[in-house]
Design an enzyme around this catalytic site. Sequence first.
Site, PDB file in Angstrom:
ATOM      1  N   SER A   1       0.797  -1.224   0.000  1.00 54.68           N
ATOM      2  CA  SER A   1       0.000   0.000   0.000  1.00 54.68           C
ATOM      3  C   SER A   1       0.829   1.272   0.000  1.00 54.68           C
ATOM      4  CB  SER A   1      -0.955  -0.005   1.191  1.00 54.68           C
ATOM      5  OG  SER A   1      -0.246  -0.201   2.393  1.00 54.68           O
TER       6      SER A   1
ATOM      7  N   HIS B   1      -5.500  -3.801  -1.672  1.00 54.03           N
ATOM      8  CA  HIS B   1      -5.345  -2.821  -2.751  1.00 54.03           C
ATOM      9  C   HIS B   1      -5.426  -3.452  -4.139  1.00 54.03           C
ATOM     10  CE1 HIS B   1      -4.523   0.909  -0.554  1.00 54.03           C
ATOM     11  NE2 HIS B   1      -3.989   0.127   0.367  1.00 54.03           N
TER      12      HIS B   1
ATOM     13  N   LYS C   1     -12.109  -0.120   0.048  1.00 55.69           N
ATOM     14  CA  LYS C   1     -11.274   0.629  -0.893  1.00 55.69           C
ATOM     15  C   LYS C   1     -11.984   0.681  -2.244  1.00 55.69           C
ATOM     16  CE  LYS C   1      -7.254   0.190   1.923  1.00 55.69           C
ATOM     17  NZ  LYS C   1      -6.347  -0.747   2.547  1.00 55.69           N
TER      18      LYS C   1
HETATM   19  C1  LIG Z   1      -6.262  -0.937   3.955  1.00 62.70           C
HETATM   20  C2  LIG Z   1      -5.729  -2.265   4.271  1.00 62.70           C
HETATM   21  C3  LIG Z   1      -6.347  -3.067   5.215  1.00 62.70           C
HETATM   22  C4  LIG Z   1      -7.475  -2.562   6.061  1.00 62.70           C
HETATM   23  O1  LIG Z   1      -8.692  -2.587   5.371  1.00 62.70           O
HETATM   24  P1  LIG Z   1      -9.951  -1.835   6.048  1.00 62.70           P
HETATM   25  O2  LIG Z   1     -11.121  -2.417   5.360  1.00 62.70           O
HETATM   26  O3  LIG Z   1      -9.761  -0.386   5.802  1.00 62.70           O
HETATM   27  O4  LIG Z   1      -9.912  -2.162   7.496  1.00 62.70           O
HETATM   28  C5  LIG Z   1      -5.848  -4.336   5.423  1.00 62.70           C
HETATM   29  N1  LIG Z   1      -4.799  -4.803   4.735  1.00 62.70           N
HETATM   30  C6  LIG Z   1      -4.169  -4.049   3.813  1.00 62.70           C
HETATM   31  C7  LIG Z   1      -3.018  -4.617   3.072  1.00 62.70           C
HETATM   32  C8  LIG Z   1      -4.604  -2.750   3.557  1.00 62.70           C
HETATM   33  O5  LIG Z   1      -3.978  -2.012   2.656  1.00 62.70           O
END
Ligand SMILES: *Cc1c(COP(=O)(O)O)cnc(C)c1O
Length: 399
Positions: A185, A213, A244
């Site tokens: 990320s 992502h 996301k």
């Molecule tokens: C953003 C992210 C999460 C968290 O996801 P949420 O639904 O916002 O809690 C978990 N793992 C990775 C790799 C992320 O980039």
Amino acid sequence: MSNTDSKLQFIQEEIARLQAENLFINIRTMESAADGWMVVDGKRVLNFCTNNYLGLANHPRMRRAAQEAIDRWGVGPAAVRTIAGTTALHLELERRLAAFKGVEDALFVQSGFNANQAAIAPLVGKGDVIFSDRLNHASIIDGSRLSGAKIIVYEHCDPADAEAKIQQHLPQYRRGLLITDGVFSMDGDIAPLDRLYEVAEKHGVMTMVDDAHGEGVLGKGGRGIVDHFGLHGRFDVEIGTLSKAFGAVGGVIAGKKLIVDFIRQKARPFLFSSATTPADTAACLAAVDLLEESEELVTRLWENAVYLRDGLQKLGFDTGSSQTPIIPVMLGDAALTKRFSRRLFEEGVFAMGIGFPTVPQGLARIRVMNTAAHSRADLDLGVDVFARVGRELGVITSG
Ligand SMILES: *Cc1c(COP(=O)(O)O)cnc(C)c1O
């Protein structure tokens, strides 16, 4: 501060240290819906900070689905999934997500963060070992720690090092689990999933990929990193988020039915934290509908990513190892990064400066996130502002 508060002195000292080292996070206030442009702290700015890759967070079909779900199901679940919180809506979403991703089963949980807290501990515990990429997300790290298993870190995106670590450590433990982010990320690079799978499989190590992502971004029509590599049915567990690209909120644990069924029985966030709301669940269903109907948004996202990355690189910016719509503009110094981000904002571009501990010391950067909600004109404007601020701060030379 009164004397009685001297026990809290350490907090003031720590905050002062964060401020002195330019690591204190100032949280901005969003005053409009998540979109290509947003009102932030009273100013309309081009939004390069969002994970709303496909522009679904404020999509009319998503809004309508959420509104209709509230009318039918009310607002809150008022129960955990295993008691009275599993609605037909949750089950339909799980069925649809499994079909979309081409896996046997899927479990919908409250967030991607929660998915990692839920999925790891049932599979490994004390006496077991986790092989974890050096740059794995905080939620993987915390989920791994909670499991009680020994954590062995392998070098970033390095299957040879993963294999060396497996050969060295696995014999001392009962069983092993390899975990990697799919798309990292902060750098926007993609894990070499095919080679990691080969290595893990060869040594009988379970495999988990966190595709937060990549969900809605990678693979055919956004079907994720496993689809991107054509590894269907190989990875034991896929973690995903619906917070996301899917534009709502929620997490998913997908993969082999045996494992997902087991996690349903064991996962503490599933057993002890309330179900996702009807509005969110219905919005997630609408996102699956939209993704299955058309690949247009995913295609536009990638065209935009290539266009923006090219534009920034041509100006002389270092975009690190980015292969995806996550584009870091590497600046190194935390103070410079903070100043750069502030100047961008003043010029109407909202792009976050990211420093330690989110990324290693000395690798501070501006993270630029483009989306399908941006037009070419938006991207051109963004590149122009980067050029102006980059020259002003001496990051790129004029010319
Ligand atoms: C953003 C992210 C999460 C968290 O996801 P949420 O639904 O916002 O809690 C978990 N793992 C990775 C790799 C992320 O980039």
